[in-house]
Write an enzyme that holds these catalytic residues in place. Structure first.
Site, PDB file in Angstrom:
ATOM      1  N   TRP A 189       0.806  -1.171   0.134  1.00  0.00           N
ATOM      2  CA  TRP A 189      -0.099   0.042  -0.059  1.00  0.00           C
ATOM      3  C   TRP A 189       0.824   1.258  -0.077  1.00  0.00           C
ATOM      4  CZ3 TRP A 189      -4.548  -0.765  -1.785  1.00  0.00           C
ATOM      5  CH2 TRP A 189      -5.134  -1.911  -1.568  1.00  0.00           C
TER       6      TRP A 189
ATOM      7  N   ASP B 176      -1.234   6.786   6.260  1.00  0.00           N
ATOM      8  CA  ASP B 176      -2.500   5.981   5.923  1.00  0.00           C
ATOM      9  C   ASP B 176      -2.557   5.064   6.955  1.00  0.00           C
ATOM     10  OD1 ASP B 176      -4.006   4.023   4.845  1.00  0.00           O
ATOM     11  OD2 ASP B 176      -3.070   3.452   3.035  1.00  0.00           O
TER      12      ASP B 176
ATOM     13  N   LYS C 293     -12.292  -1.606   8.044  1.00  0.00           N
ATOM     14  CA  LYS C 293     -11.535  -2.557   8.792  1.00  0.00           C
ATOM     15  C   LYS C 293     -11.786  -2.442  10.173  1.00  0.00           C
ATOM     16  CE  LYS C 293      -8.001  -2.509   5.025  1.00  0.00           C
ATOM     17  NZ  LYS C 293      -8.389  -3.603   4.412  1.00  0.00           N
TER      18      LYS C 293
END
Length: 360
Positions: A101, A171, A195
């Site tokens: 990511w 992030d 999540k």
């Protein structure tokens, strides 16, 4: 049959939250209609919107010098929006790459402006995070970006680096509100809710007012952080139901005792599975180095793909779903986010021990 949901996202939600949403689905607070049908300009929705921002900041111990923006597009949209808002011509941003990511965030920023890789752990296969000595910052970066937890590799920062006067950006999609941390170290944090703190559809952006003031004015209106802050996340139609669910999950975290309590809960869950790996005499091979093991995504391999396939099939037969590793790397991944109960991890650890005894 009830299942243990180890999916990486969208992920397990607290049962009490789902039951609350179910009870209010057809008639929200006596209005005779669903929250799904209500105007985002209604007083009921504006109260939800404000509550979500207030609760989020309260859980992190933040005050009025921070804003919470409730946006759409997931973290993937933020990869671009961050750079659009802060990367001016003649400036650059530093990125620390600890997994897949982080790579994606870097690639998107490169489309918009100049970037510098301050550290990358790719050569080692993304098994750890860099030490302070391995960080090579540029002279005057606009910001320093990192990914707090890499879901695919199962690597997490145990402690965040010191950035000095450089605005620190993260992030935190996969570990937001899973543990206490000093949020004042960060100028901006973004996180998809799906999540740890809600369903898919809403992305939380926490931004320091001083940093927000530095955002570029010459970006399209809908892509401007200033637009969303000025309009309290109501510039355009927000993801109403996702924000409603976010607010309920934040209330659930509060009810458990906040981030200290949730961190203890998460550490206990992760400890059960890592113990099963460490006590297997090599039958299970964890991916991350011990010092960088994720409390959210436990990643490991077995001896070969056939054995992994058998493991996943048998686990699913016992009601353990979502354990397959990301399609890009394979293996096994147990995502053990906030709402997953301790019993699910205990059952998985027991299954792992029995499977190892049977096939080892």
């Amino acid at each position: 049959m009830p299942v243990s949901n180890f999916n990486a996202g969208p992920a397990v939600l607290p049962r009490v939250v789902l039951e609350r949403a179910q009870s209010e689905l057809l008639d929200y607070q006596g209005r005779g209609m669903s929250i799904l049908e209500m105007s985002h300009r209604s007083k009921e929705y504006e109260a939800i919107n404000k509550s979500a921002e207030t609760r989020f900041k309260a859980l992190l111990g933040l005050g009025d010098d921070y804003r919470v923006l409730l946006m759409q597009g997931g973290a993937s949209a933020q990869f671009a929006l961050l750079a659009l808002n802060f990367l001016r011509p003649g400036t650059l941003a530093d990125y620390v790459i600890t997994g897949s990511w982080g790579e994606k965030a870097l690639e998107e920023a490169r489309r918009i402006g100049e970037v510098h890789v301050a550290a990358t752990m790719a050569e080692g296969g993304y098994r750890t995070v860099p030490s302070a000595a391995e960080l090579h910052l540029s002279e005057h970066p606009t910001y320093l970006h990192l990914t707090s937890n890499e879901t695919i590799q199962g690597v997490q920062w145990a402690a965040f680096p010191e950035s000095g006067e450089i605005p620190l950006v993260a992030d935190m999609s996969s570990d937001i509100l899973s543990r206490p941390f000093d949020a004042t170290k960060f100028s901006l944090i973004y996180a998809g809710a799906q999540k740890n703190i809600g369903p898919a559809g809403v992305t939380v952006v926490l931004i320091q007012q001083h940093f927000l003031d530095q955002a570029r004015a010459e970006v399209p209106t809908i892509f401007s952080y200033k637009t969303h802050a000025k309009n309290n996340s109501l510039y355009n139609t927000p993801p109403v139901f996702a924000v409603y669910m976010l607010d309920l999950v934040l209330g659930w975290i509060e009810s458990l005792g906040g981030l200290t309590a949730i961190a203890e809960r998460n550490a206990a869950k992760a400890g059960l599975i890592y113990a099963a790996i460490d006590q297997s005499n090599g039958f299970y091979q964890g991916h991350a180095e011990t010092s960088a093991r994720s409390q959210m995504n436990v990643t490991f391999r077995l001896a070969d793909q056939a054995l992994e396939k058998a493991f996943l099939a048998e686990a699913q037969g016992q009601g353990m779903v979502g354990l397959a590793g990301h399609r890009s790397v394979g293996g096994v991944r147990a995502s053990i986010y906030n709402a997953l109960e301790h019993e699910a991890c205990a059952d998985l650890a027991q299954f792992m021990s029995l499977f190892a005894q049977k096939h080892g």
